[in-house]
Motif scaffolding. Structure first.
Motif, PDB file in Angstrom:
ATOM      1  N   CYS A   1      -0.700 -13.447  -1.247  1.00 32.20           N
ATOM      2  CA  CYS A   1      -0.162 -12.757  -0.071  1.00 32.20           C
ATOM      3  C   CYS A   1       1.300 -13.140   0.098  1.00 32.20           C
ATOM      4  CB  CYS A   1      -0.957 -13.167   1.165  1.00 32.20           C
ATOM      5  SG  CYS A   1      -0.400 -12.375   2.675  1.00 32.20           S
ATOM      6  N   THR A   2       2.126 -12.152   0.383  1.00 26.88           N
ATOM      7  CA  THR A   2       3.569 -12.363   0.540  1.00 26.88           C
ATOM      8  C   THR A   2       4.087 -13.222  -0.622  1.00 26.88           C
ATOM      9  OG1 THR A   2       3.028 -12.481   2.907  1.00 26.88           O
ATOM     10  CG2 THR A   2       5.330 -12.604   2.344  1.00 26.88           C
TER      11      THR A   2
ATOM     12  N   SER B   1      -2.602  -7.421   0.096  1.00 31.22           N
ATOM     13  CA  SER B   1      -2.648  -7.651   1.547  1.00 31.22           C
ATOM     14  C   SER B   1      -1.256  -7.467   2.148  1.00 31.22           C
ATOM     15  CB  SER B   1      -3.207  -9.037   1.857  1.00 31.22           C
ATOM     16  OG  SER B   1      -2.343 -10.052   1.438  1.00 31.22           O
ATOM     17  N   ILE B   2      -0.266  -8.171   1.583  1.00 35.48           N
ATOM     18  CA  ILE B   2       1.134  -8.015   1.981  1.00 35.48           C
ATOM     19  C   ILE B   2       1.976  -8.068   0.717  1.00 35.48           C
ATOM     20  CG2 ILE B   2       3.082  -9.251   3.037  1.00 35.48           C
ATOM     21  CD1 ILE B   2       1.300  -9.920   5.394  1.00 35.48           C
TER      22      ILE B   2
ATOM     23  N   SER C   1      -0.171  -3.686   3.893  1.00 31.08           N
ATOM     24  CA  SER C   1      -0.023  -3.705   5.354  1.00 31.08           C
ATOM     25  C   SER C   1       1.413  -4.022   5.772  1.00 31.08           C
ATOM     26  CB  SER C   1      -0.959  -4.747   5.969  1.00 31.08           C
ATOM     27  OG  SER C   1      -0.561  -6.066   5.635  1.00 31.08           O
ATOM     28  N   TRP C   2       2.174  -4.639   4.895  1.00 34.27           N
ATOM     29  CA  TRP C   2       3.542  -5.063   5.226  1.00 34.27           C
ATOM     30  C   TRP C   2       4.287  -5.202   3.918  1.00 34.27           C
ATOM     31  CZ3 TRP C   2       7.288  -8.959   4.937  1.00 34.27           C
ATOM     32  CH2 TRP C   2       8.184  -9.061   6.018  1.00 34.27           C
ATOM     33  N   PHE C   3       5.514  -4.741   3.886  1.00 34.60           N
ATOM     34  CA  PHE C   3       6.235  -4.700   2.615  1.00 34.60           C
ATOM     35  C   PHE C   3       7.696  -5.016   2.851  1.00 34.60           C
ATOM     36  CE2 PHE C   3       6.827  -1.743  -1.391  1.00 34.60           C
ATOM     37  CZ  PHE C   3       7.639  -2.709  -1.982  1.00 34.60           C
ATOM     38  N   SER C   4       8.088  -6.215   2.493  1.00 37.26           N
ATOM     39  CA  SER C   4       9.473  -6.651   2.525  1.00 37.26           C
ATOM     40  C   SER C   4       9.496  -7.969   1.773  1.00 37.26           C
ATOM     41  CB  SER C   4       9.949  -6.836   3.970  1.00 37.26           C
ATOM     42  OG  SER C   4      11.277  -6.414   4.120  1.00 37.26           O
TER      43      SER C   4
ATOM     44  N   PHE D   1       4.390   4.464   0.043  1.00 39.51           N
ATOM     45  CA  PHE D   1       3.921   3.203   0.646  1.00 39.51           C
ATOM     46  C   PHE D   1       2.900   3.584   1.709  1.00 39.51           C
ATOM     47  CE2 PHE D   1       5.758  -0.074   3.969  1.00 39.51           C
ATOM     48  CZ  PHE D   1       4.506  -0.618   4.170  1.00 39.51           C
TER      49      PHE D   1
ATOM     50  N   GLU E   1       0.429   2.654   4.458  1.00 38.17           N
ATOM     51  CA  GLU E   1       0.320   1.503   5.350  1.00 38.17           C
ATOM     52  C   GLU E   1      -1.051   1.448   6.024  1.00 38.17           C
ATOM     53  OE1 GLU E   1       3.629   1.371   8.058  1.00 38.17           O
ATOM     54  OE2 GLU E   1       2.537   0.133   9.501  1.00 38.17           O
ATOM     55  N   TRP E   2      -1.744   0.341   5.862  1.00 39.10           N
ATOM     56  CA  TRP E   2      -3.019   0.064   6.526  1.00 39.10           C
ATOM     57  C   TRP E   2      -2.842  -1.220   7.319  1.00 39.10           C
ATOM     58  CZ3 TRP E   2      -7.877   2.632   5.121  1.00 39.10           C
ATOM     59  CH2 TRP E   2      -7.710   3.648   4.174  1.00 39.10           C
ATOM     60  N   SER E   3      -3.666  -1.437   8.330  1.00 35.69           N
ATOM     61  CA  SER E   3      -3.588  -2.727   9.014  1.00 35.69           C
ATOM     62  C   SER E   3      -4.075  -3.805   8.055  1.00 35.69           C
ATOM     63  CB  SER E   3      -4.428  -2.725  10.295  1.00 35.69           C
ATOM     64  OG  SER E   3      -5.797  -2.949  10.002  1.00 35.69           O
ATOM     65  N   HIS E   4      -3.620  -5.025   8.297  1.00 33.40           N
ATOM     66  CA  HIS E   4      -3.950  -6.128   7.386  1.00 33.40           C
ATOM     67  C   HIS E   4      -5.462  -6.318   7.256  1.00 33.40           C
ATOM     68  CE1 HIS E   4      -2.305 -10.322   5.999  1.00 33.40           C
ATOM     69  NE2 HIS E   4      -2.716  -9.582   5.008  1.00 33.40           N
TER      70      HIS E   4
ATOM     71  N   PRO F   1       9.005  -2.575   7.584  1.00 35.44           N
ATOM     72  CA  PRO F   1       7.959  -3.195   6.741  1.00 35.44           C
ATOM     73  C   PRO F   1       6.520  -2.827   7.091  1.00 35.44           C
ATOM     74  CG  PRO F   1       9.641  -4.797   7.291  1.00 35.44           C
ATOM     75  CD  PRO F   1       9.940  -3.571   8.107  1.00 35.44           C
TER      76      PRO F   1
ATOM     77  N   GLY G   1       1.485  -5.193   9.110  1.00 40.21           N
ATOM     78  CA  GLY G   1       0.873  -6.497   8.837  1.00 40.21           C
ATOM     79  C   GLY G   1      -0.375  -6.589   9.676  1.00 40.21           C
TER      80      GLY G   1
ATOM     81  N   ASP H   1      -3.985  -4.967  14.148  1.00 41.00           N
ATOM     82  CA  ASP H   1      -5.277  -5.617  14.403  1.00 41.00           C
ATOM     83  C   ASP H   1      -5.204  -6.478  15.656  1.00 41.00           C
ATOM     84  OD1 ASP H   1      -6.477  -4.658  11.925  1.00 41.00           O
ATOM     85  OD2 ASP H   1      -5.159  -6.079  10.919  1.00 41.00           O
TER      86      ASP H   1
END
Lengths: 323, 256
Positions: free
Chosen positions: A49-50, A75-76, A96-99, A121, A123-126, B130, B133, B137
């Motif tokens: 993750c990240t 996940s990220i 869920s997050w991309f940076s 991209f 996007e879904w919640s984590h 971004p 995250g 949720d």
């Protein structure tokens, strides 16, 4: 090849699993050999993750093997997502997050490729990403969830999610489609030659991902004996029969971290952020030339990262066990 | 002109939001101001407060000067009680174990909806941000505190995209969508503390920070905001609060 249906039909999932050689056998190979397990068009799930336990070395091998049209979920996403876009091996990311990371602001590379329409991209919640892998691991077609409903994240996913009514309470929930990736790439601290994997610290979504995937490539900091695995079976998180390839790759997550072994290579990450600021596309392509296409081997790549950086990241990494 | 302040806007945010947290609470925190505020609260008035991180961490203690770069690296696990998979730590929100979700925000609207996905039309965005995250949720499943800078471009009438739901269109619309638990509790800015009307669910001013006049809030808010005549006043950051904060973030990564 990836199926066109959103959820793999159950008997097809079982057929694919039944076809795999699940015996206790050695499966140690090189990064290049393992890369041949990935087909163009596959859905590839990334562990970690990240900036943590990213399967960097395996992604490096896929970029060098010039894979195409991969759909990649995680996940990220951090800088490995920039590498996917920049190299063109994937134009479709599900996360869920991309940076690169919060301290570097919004990724210019992600912005460039998504805003220009060159890449997608989703996007879904984590938690939704996690529950999709979990449903895949459980062998069920969907998972109900109480988040995402009411938001535009939900609305934008269109038919990929469905509102359902609980048959017991009548409550409104969202049904998330199970995700059974064609292949998962997971980096761990240690594994044996059969693929029994032990991972320290944060587990992220890796265990569900390994169970859900139709194939798993494991990269590991160290290959250990099966005897040492059997001395501490409670530490084993991924069982050998889910794993198709084991590759020993020291510093296989660099420039990201591997818990207890090394922390992120912050100077390298700073330089990447700086290099991609003005002209993101040229910046990431130069990065790929320098660090992905240039080196003749993974050791050569580590040479480019530099001994001083490796020592510094390792010193910080090991400090987690020092109170 | 008010007297010169001996703290930055970010420090003010951290102090004011830290004060809202109560001893004994279980707090799901993002990095940056939320983590600083929660750790500050632990050090000053809430020793029994437990922090959870999205990366899968229960009850860590942050080491001063070693602030984690995200909620997903090993620094987040320092002296933690437990590490667990991401999906499972997020499921604790759905199960109902978490008192407060605490995060920053890029853009918020009058009903407390947050946007961290797109600036402009999502189909042709001016900026692709971004994304959610765990924000969606957390805000879907528990009470929320949001800490952010008070600027007109951030406080808008309607967000371009609801990433993390507040009260949607106000009134009962949040529950009507199926979000039957949680909701926005407080928004903490460098100008004021804001809460939400019980019925309309519109944002309003609960208290102004030292030296802040009502017009300053109005001028920096992109919609008509209610400021009651007898609006509250917060106490300025105290020496002990600032000392704890500066010890945590000596390089001022998050409090410059």
């Amino acid at each position: 090849m990836a199926e066109e249906t959103l959820v793999l039909p159950h008997l097809e999932l079982r057929r694919r699993t039944a076809e795999r050689d699940r015996g206790l056998r050695e499966k140690v190979m090189s990064l290049e050999e393992a890369a041949s397990f990935v087909s163009d068009g596959d859905h590839v799930a990334l562990g970690g993750c990240t900036m943590s336990r990213t399967p960097t070395a395996m992604i490096w091998a896929l970029v060098r093997a010039k894979k195409k049209n991969l759909t990649v979920s995680r996940s990220i996403m951090s800088s490995e997502g920039e590498v996917l876009y920049g190299s063109g091996i994937s134009e479709h990311v599900i996360t869920s997050w991309f940076s690169q990371g919060i301290v570097w602001g919004v990724s210019k590379v992600m912005r460039h490729y998504t805003e220009s329409g060159q890449a997608r991209f989703d996007e879904w919640s984590h938690m939704s990403i996690g529950l999709r892998y979990r449903a895949g691991a459980m062998g069920i077609p969907y998972m109900p969830v109480r988040s995402m409903i009411g938001s535009d994240v939900n609305a934008r996913l269109g038919d990929e999610v469905k509102e359902v009514t609980c048959p017991f309470t009548g409550e409104r929930l969202l049904a998330l489609p199970a995700l059974n990736p064609d292949i998962a790439l997971i980096h761990v601290q240690r594994a044996d030659a059969y693929g029994n994997a032990q991972l320290d610290g944060l587990q992220f979504m890796d265990i569900d991902m390994a169970m859900a995937a139709n194939r798993v490539i494991l990269t590991t900091e160290q290959i250990v004996s099966n005897d040492s695995i059997r001395r501490a079976p409670d530490q084993t998180r991924i069982p050998f029969f889910t794993v198709d390839a084991v590759v020993e790759v020291p510093y296989g997550s660099a420039p990201h971290e591997c818990y207890g072994v090394y922390e992120p290579f912050f100077n390298h990450m700073d330089a990447l952020a700086e290099q991609t600021k003005k002209d993101p596309e040229a910046g990431i392509k130069k990065y790929l030339d320098d660090f992905y296409y240039g080196p003749s081997s993974w050791s050569d790549y580590l040479d480019l990262l530099g001994a001083a950086e490796i020592v510094d990241a390792s010193r910080r990494g090991r400090s987690i066990y020092n109170d | 002109m008010t007297e010169r302040k001996n703290y930055t806007a970010s420090e003010l945010l951290a102090v004011m939001s830290g004060r809202i947290l109560k001893d004994g609470q279980i707090v799901f925190a993002g990095v940056g101001i939320p983590l600083l505020a929660a750790t500050l609260a632990q050090g000053v008035h809430a020793p029994g407060l437990t922090i959870l991180f999205e990366g899968g961490v229960i009850g860590p203690f942050v080491v001063p000067g070693e602030l984690p770069p995200s909620t997903n690296e090993q620094r987040c696990t320092r002296r933690a009680n437990m590490v667990l998979p991401i999906t499972d730590v997020l499921l604790l929100l759905q199960r109902g174990y978490i008192d407060v979700g605490f995060m920053g925000g890029a853009q918020i609207d009058r009903y407390g909806n947050l946007n961290s996905s797109f600036i402009g039309d999502p189909e042709k965005p001016a900026t692709r941000l971004p994304g959610t995250g765990g924000g969606n949720d957390i805000s879907s499943l528990t009470q929320m505190i949001v800490a952010m800078k008070h600027e007109k471009r951030r406080f808008v009438d309607k967000v371009d995209f609801i990433t993390s739901p507040g009260f949607i269109d106000g009134g009962s619309s949040r529950a009507d969508c199926g979000l039957i638990a949680g909701g926005m509790f407080r928004v903490v800015t460098d100008l004021a503390i804001l809460d939400f009307d019980d019925d309309t669910k519109e944002m309003k001013v609960l208290a102004l920070h030292p030296g802040v006049e009502p017009d300053e809030v109005r001028d920096n808010t992109g919609f008509d905001i209610t400021i009651p005549d007898h609006v509250g006043r917060t106490d300025p950051p105290q020496k002990d609060e600032l000392a704890v904060l500066r010890n945590l973030d000596p390089e001022r990564l998050y409090t410059a």
